[in-house]
Motif scaffolding. Sequence first.
Motif, PDB file in Angstrom:
ATOM      1  N   ASP A  70       0.812  -1.212   0.000  1.00 13.42           N
ATOM      2  CA  ASP A  70       0.000   0.000   0.000  1.00 13.42           C
ATOM      3  C   ASP A  70       0.849   1.267   0.000  1.00 13.42           C
ATOM      4  O   ASP A  70       0.333   2.374   0.034  1.00 13.42           O
ATOM      5  N   GLY A  71       2.173   1.104   0.005  1.00 16.44           N
ATOM      6  CA  GLY A  71       3.048   2.270   0.009  1.00 16.44           C
ATOM      7  C   GLY A  71       3.148   2.943   1.361  1.00 16.44           C
ATOM      8  O   GLY A  71       3.746   4.014   1.483  1.00 16.44           O
ATOM      9  N   LEU A  72       2.570   2.338   2.383  1.00 19.67           N
ATOM     10  CA  LEU A  72       2.544   2.977   3.698  1.00 19.67           C
ATOM     11  C   LEU A  72       3.384   2.233   4.723  1.00 19.67           C
ATOM     12  O   LEU A  72       4.225   2.823   5.390  1.00 19.67           O
ATOM     13  N   ARG A  73       3.159   0.926   4.819  1.00 15.26           N
ATOM     14  CA  ARG A  73       3.794   0.174   5.907  1.00 15.26           C
ATOM     15  C   ARG A  73       5.228  -0.228   5.583  1.00 15.26           C
ATOM     16  O   ARG A  73       6.065  -0.339   6.451  1.00 15.26           O
ATOM     17  N   PHE A  74       5.489  -0.483   4.309  1.00 14.79           N
ATOM     18  CA  PHE A  74       6.861  -0.795   3.886  1.00 14.79           C
ATOM     19  C   PHE A  74       6.928  -0.665   2.378  1.00 14.79           C
ATOM     20  O   PHE A  74       5.908  -0.653   1.693  1.00 14.79           O
TER      21      PHE A  74
END
Lengths: 473, 99
Positions: free
Chosen positions: A320-324
């Motif tokens: 998602d491009g957020l967590r890693f």
Amino acid sequence: MLTIKQLSQDLRTHKTTSEEMVRACLKKIEDENETLNAFIWVSPSAIDEAKEIDRRRAAGEELGVLAGIPIALKDNILVKGWEITAGSQMLEGHKAAYSATVADRLRNAGAILIGRTNMDEFAMGSSTETSHYGPTKNPHDKTKVPGGSSGGSAVAVAAGFVACALGSDTGGSVRQPASLCGVVGLKPTYGRVSRYGLIPMASSLDQIGPFTNTVEDAALVMEVIEGKDAHDATSTELRSTTVPELIEPDMKGLRIGLPKEYFVEGMDEDVRLSVMNAVKVLESAGAVIKHVSLPHTKYALAAYYIVAPSEITSNLGRFDGLRFGYHSQGKNLADTYEQTRGEGFGREVKRRIMLGSYTLSAGYYDAYYKKALQMRTLIKQDLDEVLKEVDVILTPTSPSVAWDLGAKFDDPLTMYLSDIYTITANLAAIPAISIPCETAHGLPVGFQLMGKAFDEHVLYRVGMFYEKVASRE
Amino acid sequence: MFTTEDVKKIAKLSRLHLSDEEIEPYREQLGSILAYVDQLQEVDTTNVPELQHAVAVENIFRSDEPVCDEDERRRAIDLFTSKKGDLLEVQAVFEEKGI
């Protein structure tokens, strides 16, 4: 030819040290990897780890068969602190937060994890050409593909960098490159090896398996990595070890099934001859050859290209491009997701994600996904029935030898067809091994043995016998 | 027939931004793959059970205790693209609609 058995004996008898072995391995990688592109990265701590094993050995400690031996890992198997990318820009710079169970088990057995090998992006491909790090070359002919998706691991063994490398096999990604590179590749029974710490592709099909130069080496590595793991609920308690104690004098009493659907027109005639010569070797050693039929074989690839993309869509939702991993900031959260995934994933990965979104979407679920799961049952029933009459099923591993780099790259369906002989074992969750036989067109050919679920033992027995006879001839 | 609109729709469902140049090749390729997998429709699968699980596993229980290793937790947090303390920071999920 490097074998774990020989290297292990050399270490035990103090003919060499692990440090020397690791240095030789690193030197060879330094000299030859640039053209082959099998390794993406080598571990800077490998020499220190080797010294530690040498110290323990010198101190008289009892060490296992893998102790001090360099082993390479496909770039989708996590090792804490290593940059692990699954061959994708999506994970460039991603440092693994924990280690895969197989990596821990190898290290606990004293193996030296030497580095990560190239692969098709997220293991999606049959040629190792979809990697973010560029294609890997076949050491037998550098204008040819090594197969895939675990092409880097296959080449690492075939080129003599290491005696063993681990890969992952979802539809043939260990066996097919093993066949095209002339090494042994095993896809264990689903559930035999923990998938914890393997970056998932299609979770109901994925299994980790070894590339080695001999069948016996594959069995030795399996002994270390297999078995129940609390971190993977699908991993299975095993009753006992399966390494055959001796090579049998003959194959009397063994029943081998040759499914007619695997020896069809359209396959390379020289590949067929090579595989049939392997059959003759076993037949003249007393094995009984039976002609059998697996009638739903022709639907296996279609079922696979529904089941696998459906699971891929779900599994790759985590990016998602957020967590890693890769991040591309958009004007709102939805745009951030779309930009991150649109830019971070390569062509083949996007193709399969979209295919899976389609087959799972409202109105199509019954026609595609449900139908494919029913086909999986029919394919498994075919195999279960035949495996009541025979001990092993023998087929070619791949319908052709290694092809030219780039030849199938823009034609996904033709590329998918190169896995036609390997996917049934994944769909039916049974073990299968590819073993090198005679070459064709000057390139390696492998034959495949499939057995009942959890009966790797029969694959080892037949494989070890074949290797003994073939090496004498 | 697989259309340009179909590609755009499933790209949206997949949360994938596609450039205009990507759409036509995907339309062709996905169309030919779907035509290939359609051969499954030839087979009558009435009353055939679905193979849902590769191994027969039933409920697997463990005690409800945290199993997180502090070093691994730290490393996982370090991977966040944006954070406040130990929390993952993201763009607004619900946007204001001019109240």
